[in-house]
Design a protein around this motif. Structure first.
Motif, mmCIF file in Angstrom:
data_model
loop_
_atom_site.group_PDB
_atom_site.id
_atom_site.type_symbol
_atom_site.label_atom_id
_atom_site.label_comp_id
_atom_site.label_asym_id
_atom_site.label_seq_id
_atom_site.Cartn_x
_atom_site.Cartn_y
_atom_site.Cartn_z
ATOM 1 N N ARG A 119 5.033 6.109 -7.708
ATOM 2 C CA ARG A 119 4.723 4.937 -7.587
ATOM 3 C C ARG A 119 3.823 4.101 -6.059
ATOM 4 O O ARG A 119 4.458 3.773 -5.498
ATOM 5 C CB ARG A 119 4.751 3.629 -9.032
ATOM 6 N N GLY A 120 5.309 4.874 -5.445
ATOM 7 C CA GLY A 120 5.865 4.171 -4.329
ATOM 8 C C GLY A 120 7.227 3.910 -4.593
ATOM 9 O O GLY A 120 7.100 3.315 -3.174
ATOM 10 N N GLY A 121 7.071 3.459 -5.226
ATOM 11 C CA GLY A 121 8.830 2.369 -5.027
ATOM 12 C C GLY A 121 10.455 2.719 -5.285
ATOM 13 O O GLY A 121 10.974 3.053 -4.804
ATOM 14 N N LEU A 122 10.595 4.322 -4.671
ATOM 15 C CA LEU A 122 11.451 5.300 -4.691
ATOM 16 C C LEU A 122 10.705 5.608 -3.132
ATOM 17 O O LEU A 122 9.525 6.257 -2.703
ATOM 18 C CB LEU A 122 11.306 6.017 -5.510
ATOM 19 N N ASP A 123 11.991 5.621 -1.942
ATOM 20 C CA ASP A 123 11.187 6.303 -1.361
ATOM 21 C C ASP A 123 11.180 7.999 -1.460
ATOM 22 O O ASP A 123 11.291 8.728 -2.112
ATOM 23 C CB ASP A 123 12.269 6.404 0.056
ATOM 24 N N PRO A 124 10.029 7.905 -0.387
ATOM 25 C CA PRO A 124 9.691 10.038 -0.673
ATOM 26 C C PRO A 124 10.726 10.462 -0.349
ATOM 27 O O PRO A 124 10.789 11.788 -1.093
ATOM 28 C CB PRO A 124 8.552 9.258 0.303
ATOM 29 N N GLN A 125 11.481 10.565 0.811
ATOM 30 C CA GLN A 125 12.320 11.282 0.178
ATOM 31 C C GLN A 125 13.678 11.116 0.079
ATOM 32 O O GLN A 125 15.173 11.094 0.226
ATOM 33 C CB GLN A 125 12.631 11.272 2.268
ATOM 34 N N ALA A 126 14.025 9.800 -1.224
ATOM 35 C CA ALA A 126 15.163 10.298 -1.997
ATOM 36 C C ALA A 126 15.866 11.072 -2.177
ATOM 37 O O ALA A 126 16.897 11.107 -2.546
ATOM 38 C CB ALA A 126 13.939 9.127 -2.763
ATOM 39 N N GLY A 171 0.422 -1.400 0.085
ATOM 40 C CA GLY A 171 0.180 -0.075 -0.112
ATOM 41 C C GLY A 171 1.069 1.047 -0.187
ATOM 42 O O GLY A 171 0.436 2.369 0.188
ATOM 43 N N GLY A 172 2.181 0.859 -0.705
ATOM 44 C CA GLY A 172 2.759 2.551 -0.499
ATOM 45 C C GLY A 172 3.756 2.513 0.195
ATOM 46 O O GLY A 172 4.194 3.699 0.927
ATOM 47 N N LYS A 173 3.802 1.873 1.420
ATOM 48 C CA LYS A 173 4.170 1.602 2.397
ATOM 49 C C LYS A 173 5.848 1.235 2.374
ATOM 50 O O LYS A 173 6.754 1.578 3.464
ATOM 51 C CB LYS A 173 3.268 1.168 3.827
ATOM 52 N N VAL A 174 6.169 0.610 1.831
ATOM 53 C CA VAL A 174 7.406 -0.536 1.419
ATOM 54 C C VAL A 174 8.224 0.259 0.045
ATOM 55 O O VAL A 174 7.243 0.039 -0.849
ATOM 56 C CB VAL A 174 7.487 -0.869 1.804
ATOM 57 N N ALA A 175 8.943 1.366 0.196
ATOM 58 C CA ALA A 175 9.831 1.441 -1.370
ATOM 59 C C ALA A 175 10.644 0.342 -1.530
ATOM 60 O O ALA A 175 11.224 -0.310 -0.371
ATOM 61 C CB ALA A 175 10.258 2.643 -0.994
ATOM 62 N N THR A 176 11.285 0.220 -2.562
ATOM 63 C CA THR A 176 12.698 -1.007 -2.796
ATOM 64 C C THR A 176 13.340 -0.345 -2.872
ATOM 65 O O THR A 176 14.916 -0.697 -2.492
ATOM 66 C CB THR A 176 11.728 -1.285 -4.772
ATOM 67 N N LEU A 177 13.644 0.599 -2.796
ATOM 68 C CA LEU A 177 15.003 2.008 -3.631
ATOM 69 C C LEU A 177 14.670 3.334 -2.122
ATOM 70 O O LEU A 177 14.043 4.031 -2.486
ATOM 71 C CB LEU A 177 15.273 2.143 -4.602
ATOM 72 N N ALA A 178 15.831 3.501 -2.048
ATOM 73 C CA ALA A 178 15.656 4.965 -1.127
ATOM 74 C C ALA A 178 16.855 6.026 -1.575
ATOM 75 O O ALA A 178 16.421 7.111 -1.485
ATOM 76 C CB ALA A 178 16.946 4.584 0.476
ATOM 77 N N GLY A 179 17.538 5.777 -2.390
ATOM 78 C CA GLY A 179 18.208 6.470 -3.150
ATOM 79 C C GLY A 179 17.372 6.893 -4.888
ATOM 80 O O GLY A 179 17.129 6.118 -5.550
ATOM 81 N N THR A 180 18.198 8.345 -5.459
ATOM 82 C CA THR A 180 17.825 8.764 -6.609
ATOM 83 C C THR A 180 19.548 7.861 -8.013
ATOM 84 O O THR A 180 19.680 7.642 -7.177
ATOM 85 C CB THR A 180 18.111 10.088 -6.806
ATOM 86 N N PRO A 181 19.239 8.081 -9.050
ATOM 87 C CA PRO A 181 19.730 6.951 -9.714
ATOM 88 C C PRO A 181 21.388 8.017 -9.879
ATOM 89 O O PRO A 181 20.653 9.346 -10.185
ATOM 90 C CB PRO A 181 19.964 6.940 -11.146
ATOM 91 N N SER A 182 22.661 7.441 -10.004
ATOM 92 C CA SER A 182 23.660 8.138 -10.053
ATOM 93 C C SER A 182 24.015 7.595 -11.460
ATOM 94 O O SER A 182 23.334 6.583 -11.582
ATOM 95 C CB SER A 182 24.311 7.834 -8.542
#
Length: 432
Positions: free
Chosen positions: A248-255, A198-209
């Motif tokens: 879609r919430g697959g990336l952490d909101p604070q990424a 339900g959007g509570k768990v993201a797979t990754l926490a950072g943006t692409p480098s």
């Protein structure tokens, strides 16, 4: 260098000073000085990068052993702190006091080599004869674009494993024993996890480098490393997929603002399913998140190229050295198989000599946290490459990060964001 994974120093000031000096001295003349052939003799200097504090006894013993084998050579060991190491090289280059044997990463050797201040080992017979003793990946890691040669003896290598939470994968209907190996699999897993939680768990926490663009199969620069090219269609495609993941919430909101420490904390709290790590993290998980520790998986970052990422360290030879034969002999001595393996047993790094990683120390898990990570990481080094362009400064990395953030937030289309990043970075490159 400092042994933290992925350390990178800005090279623009070094490029500016070194190339200015090269104009006066005449770059491309092989650096002058004596040939590396003949008997090793004379006084040479050897400079490392932030290693004295922890490994003083090791290096003093190494120097002593070499001097016993070569009584006509006297080695003076220097060590510079991690802070401002690039500035120190810049000052040495400008003053004509570059050490005979100097600890460099490819981004630091590039401006020196371009200015004719490092020996091209592929052209120096006394050095080139040792080439087959090193892993091809390691030797290639010190080959510099547009210069046509390798400018440092391969020394130690490093890579970073990717930790993943098997329980979160299982709860999302994913096979916990089959972590994503490609970007298609990664984005598919991220969608499934966001949907199931339900959007509570993201797979990754950072943006692409820039490394992500490289692993995705994007051409990062032209062959001569004079222009960035990651705004090609495949680069735009990757950024577009990350934008969708973010929405879609697959990336952490604070990424967009997460530091490595914040990302690590979210992984520990099991709000993020995948994150880079090290053996030190395992000890933390074991103490503070035992359920995570029990369900922890170790894999490599997904890629579309079949080649993991690695970090490369080497020993360059000053082209101005008055005692090149001694410098080459010592650089080889430090980096030959026995001494590399000895060093790598003391430090959380990996030897670059051919066959070393086939030894049980790097292939068999000894039951410790360190052994678990060491074995998993060693497997990743075969066929690995250094994706970060040697001319990409910290400022250029920041430019890319900022433009990626604008694309993810919808402030710019991915194509325009990458076009702007490339234009700004190319301008910075020309300033150097």
């Amino acid at each position: 260098m400092a042994l933290s994974r992925g350390t990178a120093l800005a090279t623009v000031p070094l490029i500016t000073v070194v190339l200015a000096l090269a104009t006066a001295c005449g770059a491309g003349d092989g650096g002058g000085g004596s040939s590396a052939g003949g008997k090793p003799e004379g006084k040479i200097t050897f400079q490392t990068w932030n290693l004295r504090a922890k490994y003083k006894d090791y290096f003093e013993g190494l120097v002593g052993d070499f001097e016993k084998q070569h009584p006509d050579v006297k080695v003076t060991w220097l060590d510079q702190p991690a802070d401002n190491y690039a500035d120190k090289l810049s000052a040495d280059a400008a003053g004509g006091t570059l050490p005979d044997v100097v600890n460099v990463s490819p981004d630091l050797s590039y401006p020196l080599a371009k200015a004719g201040m490092l020996v091209d080992l592929d052209k120096e017979k006394a050095a080139a004869r040792f080439k087959d003793e090193y892993m091809p990946e390691a030797w290639q890691g010190n080959v510099l674009p547009g210069l046509g040669g390798s400018y440092a003896f391969p020394w130690y290598l490093n890579t970073g494993p990717l930790f993943y939470n098997k329980t979160l994968f299982k709860n999302s209907g994913l096979d916990p024993e089959k972590p994503p190996r490609t970007y298609d699999e990664l984005f598919g897993a991220a969608r499934a996890m966001a949907r199931a939680s339900g959007g509570k768990v993201a797979t990754l926490a950072g943006t692409p480098s820039v490394e992500d663009f490289g692993r995705y199969g994007v051409r990062l620069m032209n062959d001569r490393a004079t222009e960035f090219t990651y705004n090609e269609p495949k680069g735009v495609e990757l950024l577009g997929r990350y934008k969708e993941l973010y929405e879609r919430g697959g990336l952490d909101p604070q990424a967009l603002t997460n530091t490595p420490e914040k990302a690590g904390q979210k992984f520990l709290e099991q709000r993020v399913a995948m994150n880079p790590g090290s053996a030190l993290d395992l000890a933390n998980f074991k103490k503070n998140a035992p359920s995570l520790y029990r369900s922890l998986g170790i894999t490599d970052a997904p890629n579309n190229t079949g080649k993991p990422n690695m970090y490369v360290m080497g020993l360059g030879i000053s082209a101005r050295s008055k005692h090149k034969a001694a410098a080459v002999a010592f650089a080889y001595f430090v980096t030959e198989r026995k001494n590399q393996e000895d060093f790598a047993h003391r430090v959380a790094v990996f030897p670059s000599t051919k066959g070393s990683l086939d030894a049980p120390y790097w292939t068999k898990d000894d039951g410790t946290d360190e052994g678990r990570v060491r074995v998993a990481s060693a497997k990743m080094l075969k066929g690995a490459v250094n994706y970060t362009p040697v001319v990409m400064s910290d400022e250029m990395k920041t430019v890319l990060k900022n433009e990626v953030a604008k694309a993810l937030q919808g402030k710019k289309p991915p194509q325009r964001a990458l076009d702007d990043a490339v234009a700004r970075s190319n301008a910075l490159l020309k300033q150097g």
